[in-house]
Design a protein around this motif. Structure first.
Motif, PDB file in Angstrom:
ATOM      1  N   SER A 151       1.092  -1.530   0.167  1.00 26.03           N
ATOM      2  CA  SER A 151       0.314   0.050   0.328  1.00 26.03           C
ATOM      3  C   SER A 151       0.819   1.294   0.103  1.00 26.03           C
ATOM      4  O   SER A 151       1.722   0.825   0.592  1.00 26.03           O
ATOM      5  CB  SER A 151      -0.900   0.248   1.428  1.00 26.03           C
ATOM      6  N   GLY A 153       0.749   3.873   2.016  1.00 25.16           N
ATOM      7  CA  GLY A 153       1.070   3.991   3.879  1.00 25.16           C
ATOM      8  C   GLY A 153       2.461   2.953   3.791  1.00 25.16           C
ATOM      9  O   GLY A 153       3.529   3.743   4.178  1.00 25.16           O
ATOM     10  N   THR A 177       3.252  12.528   2.681  1.00 21.59           N
ATOM     11  CA  THR A 177       1.911  11.993   3.235  1.00 21.59           C
ATOM     12  C   THR A 177       0.886  12.320   1.474  1.00 21.59           C
ATOM     13  O   THR A 177      -0.256  11.922   1.540  1.00 21.59           O
ATOM     14  CB  THR A 177       0.591  12.671   4.228  1.00 21.59           C
ATOM     15  N   LEU A 180      -1.451   9.182   0.033  1.00 26.68           N
ATOM     16  CA  LEU A 180      -2.232   8.885   1.234  1.00 26.68           C
ATOM     17  C   LEU A 180      -3.304   9.136   1.647  1.00 26.68           C
ATOM     18  O   LEU A 180      -3.946  10.152   1.601  1.00 26.68           O
ATOM     19  CB  LEU A 180      -1.356   8.827   2.007  1.00 26.68           C
ATOM     20  N   ASP A 181      -4.055   7.758   2.164  1.00 25.52           N
ATOM     21  CA  ASP A 181      -5.795   8.559   2.813  1.00 25.52           C
ATOM     22  C   ASP A 181      -5.404   8.814   4.260  1.00 25.52           C
ATOM     23  O   ASP A 181      -4.130   8.997   4.646  1.00 25.52           O
ATOM     24  CB  ASP A 181      -6.145   7.475   2.930  1.00 25.52           C
ATOM     25  N   PRO A 182      -6.381   9.737   5.296  1.00 29.21           N
ATOM     26  CA  PRO A 182      -5.997  10.019   6.245  1.00 29.21           C
ATOM     27  C   PRO A 182      -5.141   9.359   7.307  1.00 29.21           C
ATOM     28  O   PRO A 182      -4.489   9.709   8.289  1.00 29.21           O
ATOM     29  CB  PRO A 182      -7.165  10.852   6.196  1.00 29.21           C
ATOM     30  N   ALA A 183      -5.511   8.058   6.959  1.00 26.33           N
ATOM     31  CA  ALA A 183      -5.340   7.683   8.774  1.00 26.33           C
ATOM     32  C   ALA A 183      -4.390   6.997   8.262  1.00 26.33           C
ATOM     33  O   ALA A 183      -2.891   7.150   9.257  1.00 26.33           O
ATOM     34  CB  ALA A 183      -5.824   5.293   8.041  1.00 26.33           C
ATOM     35  N   SER A 184      -3.584   6.372   6.797  1.00 32.22           N
ATOM     36  CA  SER A 184      -2.153   6.777   6.795  1.00 32.22           C
ATOM     37  C   SER A 184      -1.653   7.818   6.714  1.00 32.22           C
ATOM     38  O   SER A 184      -0.237   7.624   7.109  1.00 32.22           O
ATOM     39  CB  SER A 184      -2.121   6.095   5.683  1.00 32.22           C
ATOM     40  N   ARG A 185      -2.207   9.218   6.706  1.00 31.42           N
ATOM     41  CA  ARG A 185      -1.160   9.833   6.994  1.00 31.42           C
ATOM     42  C   ARG A 185      -0.704  10.321   7.806  1.00 31.42           C
ATOM     43  O   ARG A 185       0.219  10.408   8.794  1.00 31.42           O
ATOM     44  CB  ARG A 185      -2.260  10.914   6.817  1.00 31.42           C
TER      45      ARG A 185
END
Length: 267
Positions: A151, A153, A177, A180-185
């Motif tokens: 992925s 992240g 970031t 990247l999606d918010p959680a991965s960020r």
């Protein structure tokens, strides 16, 4: 309303300066990308370089990594001048660029082994460094995975592990970031903040996303190549009268362009 003048630059005599930038300037034709940027970056400090797109963040990183030569000014890393002794200066920097530099068709271990070879690490030392760096991000079990299967992240964590293999004094991250999606960020920010505390690592994190750096130790606001403010997030908010760091940032970077520059900041 005229914004309050920011404080003078932090002195080069601060404890444990890792990198000192003095009077950096860079132009592309008539476009001034950087104007007399001076900073002192310290060990154990998470410093955010916050600026909108086109502020000069990537130009500053390209100078720090030796890819560009400034028109004027100096960069020193632990006392080594970047222009006079680039090998010594660059040896103490770890870098995660905005665009991924991993080979998607190689495994994680192959990517990191190649990086170790470029830095002249002996095979046994490289294997140990790879294991230790991957363990920092919970990726020790994935060393034989091909990067293409990971992925976004996880790829960023692999790039961070690669940057830390050579035990740098300062970690440079240019918009790390992106994509990247918010959680991965959030996960990536938390990992780097933890490393800053636990390893005494100096970090310079460039971004235009204010929410990423609200908990940074220090924020340097860069706009049109000039440093507009430099300090703890709460201090910046207080100086500019906003309700949040984002409000203060928008107030500073939305102001009309002017040739008036606070003393010591830019020319």
């Amino acid at each position: 309303m005229t914004a309050p003048a920011p404080p003078p630059p932090r002195p080069e005599g601060d404890p444990h300066p890792v990198v000192v930038l003095a009077g950096l300037a860079k132009s592309y034709g008539r476009v001034k990308a950087l104007a007399d940027v001076s900073l002192s970056l310290r060990a154990g400090e998470f410093t955010a370089l916050l600026g909108p797109n086109g502020a000069g963040k990537s130009t500053l990183f390209q100078i720090l990594t030796g890819l560009f030569v400034p028109d004027s000014g100096t960069v020193s890393v632990l006392g080594a001048d970047l222009s006079a002794d680039p090998t010594a200066a660059l040896a103490r920097l770890g870098v995660v660029f905005q665009q991924s530099a991993l080979d998607l068709d190689l495994t994680v271990e192959q990517n990191l082994s190649y990086h170790a070879g470029l830095h002249g690490m002996a095979p046994r030392a490289a294997r140990q460094a790879i294991g230790e760096a991957l363990a920092l991000f919970g990726q020790a079990g994935g060393r034989r995975e091909r990067v293409r299967t990971l992925s976004g992240g996880t790829r960023r964590k692999i790039e961070l592990a690669r940057a830390l293999m050579t035990d740098p004094a300062l970690l440079l991250l240019d918009e790390p970031t992106q994509g990247l999606d918010p959680a991965s960020r959030r996960d990536l920010v938390d990992h780097v903040a933890r490393l800053t505390r636990e390893r005494g690592l100096g970090v310079l994190w460039a971004t235009h996303i204010v929410s990423e750096v609200e908990d940074a130790d220090r924020v340097v606001v860069l706009h049109r190549g000039r440093v507009l403010d430099d300090g703890a997030p709460a201090d910046i908010v207080a100086r500019h009268g906003g309700a949040s760091l984002e409000a203060a940032f928008l107030a500073m970077t939305s102001a009309p362009a002017t040739d008036e520059v606070p003393a010591g900041r830019a020319a």
